[in-house]
Write an enzyme that holds these catalytic residues in place. Sequence first.
Site, PDB file in Angstrom:
ATOM      1  N   HIS A  58      42.158  14.480  46.907  1.00 53.58           N
ATOM      2  CA  HIS A  58      42.728  14.537  45.527  1.00 53.58           C
ATOM      3  C   HIS A  58      43.041  16.043  45.328  1.00 53.58           C
ATOM      4  CE1 HIS A  58      39.672  11.507  43.552  1.00 53.58           C
ATOM      5  NE2 HIS A  58      40.232  10.937  44.299  1.00 53.58           N
ATOM      6  N   GLU A  60      42.595  18.194  43.124  1.00 48.40           N
ATOM      7  CA  GLU A  60      41.815  19.431  42.893  1.00 48.40           C
ATOM      8  C   GLU A  60      40.874  19.791  44.229  1.00 48.40           C
ATOM      9  OE1 GLU A  60      41.283  16.480  39.248  1.00 48.40           O
ATOM     10  OE2 GLU A  60      42.043  16.458  41.428  1.00 48.40           O
ATOM     11  N   CYS A  88      37.940  13.917  38.103  1.00 50.23           N
ATOM     12  CA  CYS A  88      37.061  12.859  38.276  1.00 50.23           C
ATOM     13  C   CYS A  88      35.581  13.236  38.699  1.00 50.23           C
ATOM     14  CB  CYS A  88      37.407  11.867  39.535  1.00 50.23           C
ATOM     15  SG  CYS A  88      37.189  12.671  41.267  1.00 50.23           S
ATOM     16  N   CYS A  91      35.470  15.552  42.111  1.00 54.62           N
ATOM     17  CA  CYS A  91      36.201  16.719  41.971  1.00 54.62           C
ATOM     18  C   CYS A  91      35.504  17.676  40.907  1.00 54.62           C
ATOM     19  CB  CYS A  91      37.520  16.757  41.160  1.00 54.62           C
ATOM     20  SG  CYS A  91      38.842  15.659  42.836  1.00 54.62           S
TER      21      CYS A  91
END
Length: 154
Positions: A58, A60, A88, A91
């Site tokens: 992701h 992040e 999410c 993260c």
Amino acid sequence: MTATAILNDESFMRQAINEAKYAYEKDEVPIGAVVVCQNRIIARAHNLTETLNDVTAHAEMQAITAAANVLGGKYLIDCTLYVTVEPCPMCAGALGWSQITRIVYGAADHKKGYSMISPKSLHPKTTIVSGVLEKECAQLMQDFFKSKRDRRPF
């Protein structure tokens, strides 16, 4: 919040939006992130889950790793993460462990966002600002998933 702080948040969020657009061009879910320390971008990232065939890639997570490398340590104290969509739970957990000082996000994620699933996963001292350039951030996601639906064979 001062007018200067709001302008800075919008300016840095525009950089995160640029990263999200790079993801979109690569047929990745268009989420972008930048990490800022002392009013300077020290890391830029976007989703790479398809490119790397890695569900943890992701924006992040990529940004946390890049920023930690720049700083030479695992903690992102005195740093701000700007991300186009609410993190999410995965993260948020990583951001919690990083002890990041501040998170600014654009669009909320009402299905899989950390605030719905695991609101205590961030570090207790981390401050959150939501809704910065929210419409632009949300529009990128809507356009991306609409294009996916439009490409499906009947």
